[in-house]
Write an enzyme that holds these catalytic residues in place. Structure first.
Site, PDB file in Angstrom:
ATOM      1  N   HIS A 202      31.797   2.348  -6.752  1.00 40.00           N
ATOM      2  CA  HIS A 202      32.929   2.512  -7.808  1.00 40.00           C
ATOM      3  C   HIS A 202      32.337   3.697  -8.950  1.00 40.00           C
ATOM      4  O   HIS A 202      31.084   4.072  -8.696  1.00 40.00           O
ATOM      5  CB  HIS A 202      33.077   1.325  -8.748  1.00 40.00           C
ATOM      6  CG  HIS A 202      32.163   0.731  -9.394  1.00 40.00           C
ATOM      7  ND1 HIS A 202      30.701  -0.154  -8.859  1.00 40.00           N
ATOM      8  CD2 HIS A 202      31.664   0.818 -10.738  1.00 40.00           C
ATOM      9  CE1 HIS A 202      30.130  -0.173  -9.603  1.00 40.00           C
ATOM     10  NE2 HIS A 202      30.620   0.204 -10.970  1.00 40.00           N
ATOM     11  N   ASP A 204      32.400   4.292 -13.112  1.00 39.19           N
ATOM     12  CA  ASP A 204      32.629   3.560 -14.421  1.00 39.19           C
ATOM     13  C   ASP A 204      33.802   4.250 -15.087  1.00 39.19           C
ATOM     14  O   ASP A 204      33.635   5.370 -15.272  1.00 39.19           O
ATOM     15  CB  ASP A 204      31.439   3.384 -15.309  1.00 39.19           C
ATOM     16  CG  ASP A 204      30.410   2.638 -14.560  1.00 39.19           C
ATOM     17  OD1 ASP A 204      30.704   1.868 -13.733  1.00 39.19           O
ATOM     18  OD2 ASP A 204      29.159   2.856 -14.830  1.00 39.19           O
ATOM     19  N   HIS A 259      28.526   4.774  -7.706  1.00 40.36           N
ATOM     20  CA  HIS A 259      27.306   4.201  -7.206  1.00 40.36           C
ATOM     21  C   HIS A 259      27.634   2.657  -6.608  1.00 40.36           C
ATOM     22  O   HIS A 259      29.025   2.327  -6.908  1.00 40.36           O
ATOM     23  CB  HIS A 259      26.454   3.906  -8.628  1.00 40.36           C
ATOM     24  CG  HIS A 259      27.337   3.424  -9.952  1.00 40.36           C
ATOM     25  ND1 HIS A 259      28.292   4.195 -10.528  1.00 40.36           N
ATOM     26  CD2 HIS A 259      27.124   2.263 -10.394  1.00 40.36           C
ATOM     27  CE1 HIS A 259      28.867   3.272 -11.421  1.00 40.36           C
ATOM     28  NE2 HIS A 259      28.240   2.423 -11.611  1.00 40.36           N
ATOM     29  N   ARG A 269      17.746  -9.444  -8.098  1.00 42.69           N
ATOM     30  CA  ARG A 269      17.830  -8.499  -9.274  1.00 42.69           C
ATOM     31  C   ARG A 269      18.432  -8.755 -10.405  1.00 42.69           C
ATOM     32  O   ARG A 269      19.376  -9.283 -10.407  1.00 42.69           O
ATOM     33  CB  ARG A 269      18.539  -7.147  -8.448  1.00 42.69           C
ATOM     34  CG  ARG A 269      18.520  -5.845  -9.268  1.00 42.69           C
ATOM     35  CD  ARG A 269      19.562  -5.108  -8.632  1.00 42.69           C
ATOM     36  NE  ARG A 269      19.997  -3.971  -9.567  1.00 42.69           N
ATOM     37  CZ  ARG A 269      19.523  -2.651  -9.911  1.00 42.69           C
ATOM     38  NH1 ARG A 269      18.336  -2.411  -9.127  1.00 42.69           N
ATOM     39  NH2 ARG A 269      20.189  -1.720 -10.668  1.00 42.69           N
TER      40      ARG A 269
END
Ligand code: GA4
Length: 330
Positions: A202, A204, A259, A269
């Protein structure tokens, strides 16, 4: 087996998206901006044009604050599932597990979303410690973003120093923040030759986003030639992403970077992401001071509120700015 079928469902969820070419290339050419370097502003602008992405070192955000927030976030994610579900759904603030946004997207991720930081929305029941760390972190990172926006303004010579930073500094700015945890995803990676997605590709929608993660890989960005490259993790630095709104404000000179997050087979993570957005009523359009003689605006003007509403009607991987391109017949 149950995990496997969930994985396949998650993958099915991405079938409608035309992805960039897969690649396991490590992004070694990542632009690194050292805040103490007198050429920092030139490097930032070059990176925003070429990649829409760069890493900041020597940033002056206290590393102890970041460490404390990470450990408080881990404490939160270690609560029982039912305790965490009490904070959901993430609309606009709250806990989410696997579901991303309102339109059926899913990922191998759980998160706490603070939908509108400047409006001081409080998440009832959240520990005071976590809440105050989030606020301190967000204000430190917001200051850093303002500094970056002021360097950009100076480098591009586009008028008053605060012409961009005021959008984030304003007390009505619609910035948001998320804490993510990507659980390890053992043995089933990759499935059918494809890699499992933690958070799908996507861009931002905001102006600039700042990401910090623990030392676990997973972040990939899409280069201009369409290849995905992996960004080596670095827990002491911040990664900046240009968002759609800054692409519009710069009339396409800066690139809103696509990204995504892949899962890790062994490690969890944990990341924290600040999204610097303008006030809801702010008109987003190419800055006149930047436009050259005869240059046409690439996008229709919109308010941040209009763009946000439109973004929330889309699937994660869609090209949201496409709807506002002049050639789209608006
Ligand atoms: C992407 C950037 C931020 O994480 C976010 C995301 C938001 C959400 O998770 O609720 C969105 C996504 C993001 C863009 C399109 C819509 C809204 C999920 C989704 C499918 C918080 C944001 O502002 O936009």
């Amino acid at each position: 087996m149950e995990v496997l079928s969930q994985t396949v469902n998650i993958l099915d969820n991405f079938n409608h998206i035309k992805t960039c070419k897969p690649s396991s290339r490590i992004f070694t050419a990542i632009p690194v901006v050292d805040f103490s370097d007198p050429d920092a502003k030139t490097k930032i602008v070059e990176a925003c044009k070429e990649f829409g992405f760069f890493k900041v070192i020597n940033h002056r955000v206290p590393i102890e604050l970041v460490a404390k927030l990470e450990s408080e976030a881990v404490k939160f994610f270690n609560l029982s599932q039912s305790d965490k579900e009490n904070f959901g759904p993430p609309n606009p603030c709250g806990y989410g597990n696997r579901k991303i946004g309102p339109n059926g997207d899913v990922g191998w991720v759980e998160y706490l979303l603070f939908g509108s930081m400047n409006a001081q929305l409080i998440l009832p029941g959240i520990s005071e410690n976590l809440w105050s760390l989030v606020n301190d972190y967000v204000s430190a990172v917001r200051n850093m973003v303002c500094e970056v926006l002021e360097m950009i303004t100076e480098e591009l010579k586009i008028g008053p120093k605060d012409v961009l930073s005021r959008l984030i500094k304003d007390e009505k700015s619609d910035s948001c923040f998320r804490l993510n945890r990507y659980p390890p995803c053992p043995e089933i990676q990759p499935v059918n030759g494809r890699t499992l997605i933690g958070f799908g590709e996507h861009t931002d929608p905001q102006i600039l986003s700042v990401l910090r993660s623990n030392n676990t890989s997973g972040l990939q960005i899409c280069l201009q030639d369409g290849t995905w490259v992996s960004v080596p993790p670095d827990h002491s630095s911040f990664f900046f992403n240009v968002g759609d709104s800054l692409q519009v404000i710069t009339n396409g000179r800066f690139r809103s970077v696509r990204h995504r997050l892949l899962t890790h087979s062994l490690k969890s993570r944990v990341s924290m992401v600040y999204f610097g957005g303008p006030p809801l009523s702010e008109k987003i359009t190419a800055l006149s001071s930047l436009m050259e003689d005869g240059e046409e605006r690439l996008y229709e003007e919109f308010t941040w509120s209009e763009y946000k509403k439109s973004a929330y009607k889309t699937r994660l991987g869609e090209n949201r700015l496409g709807l506002f391109e002049k050639s789209a017949g608006h």
